[in-house]
Write a protein that holds these residues in place. Structure first.
Motif, short mmCIF file in Angstrom:
data_model
loop_
_atom_site.label_atom_id
_atom_site.label_comp_id
_atom_site.label_asym_id
_atom_site.label_seq_id
_atom_site.Cartn_x
_atom_site.Cartn_y
_atom_site.Cartn_z
N GLY A 104 0.83 -1.20 0.00
CA GLY A 104 0.00 0.00 0.00
C GLY A 104 0.86 1.24 0.00
N VAL A 105 0.21 2.37 0.13
CA VAL A 105 0.91 3.65 0.09
C VAL A 105 1.94 3.74 1.20
N THR A 106 1.60 3.23 2.38
CA THR A 106 2.52 3.35 3.52
C THR A 106 3.44 2.14 3.67
N SER A 128 6.48 -0.21 2.39
CA SER A 128 7.65 -0.05 1.52
C SER A 128 7.91 -1.27 0.65
#
Length: 95
Positions: free
Chosen positions: A13-15, A17
């Motif tokens: 996801g966006v958060t 890595s």
């Protein structure tokens, strides 16, 4: 429903890595609500502690792209499996 041995579910996801392994339980069957399709189903752990079910439905219009990618990954295996399926469905052995 048949289980896909060797399949693995990852999430990111966006958060995040990187892609993280979620589970290796994926089932597939045919699905026909409005039009025939393959139905892949698996579960993801929810942030709130529950479980989210995920469904991926692929119509026959996707099959060419999938088969092409399968051939790129494993040409001999893909050709052998297609030949076996064609033999079983078009020229079944009669006893």
């Amino acid at each position: 429903m048949p289980s896909l041995r060797g399949a693995k579910v990852f999430r990111s996801g966006v958060t995040a890595s990187r892609w993280n392994f979620e589970n290796d339980s994926v089932i597939v069957n045919n699905f026909s609500e409005r039009e025939p399709s393959l139905h892949f189903k698996f579960e993801l752990a929810s942030k709130g502690g529950g479980t989210t079910e995920v469904s991926l439905r692929m119509s026959p219009s996707c099959f060419d792209a999938i088969l092409n990618q399968m051939y790129k990954v494993a040409p001999e295996k893909t050709a052998a499996l297609m030949a076996r399926q064609m033999k079983e469905h078009f020229w079944p052995e009669t006893t």
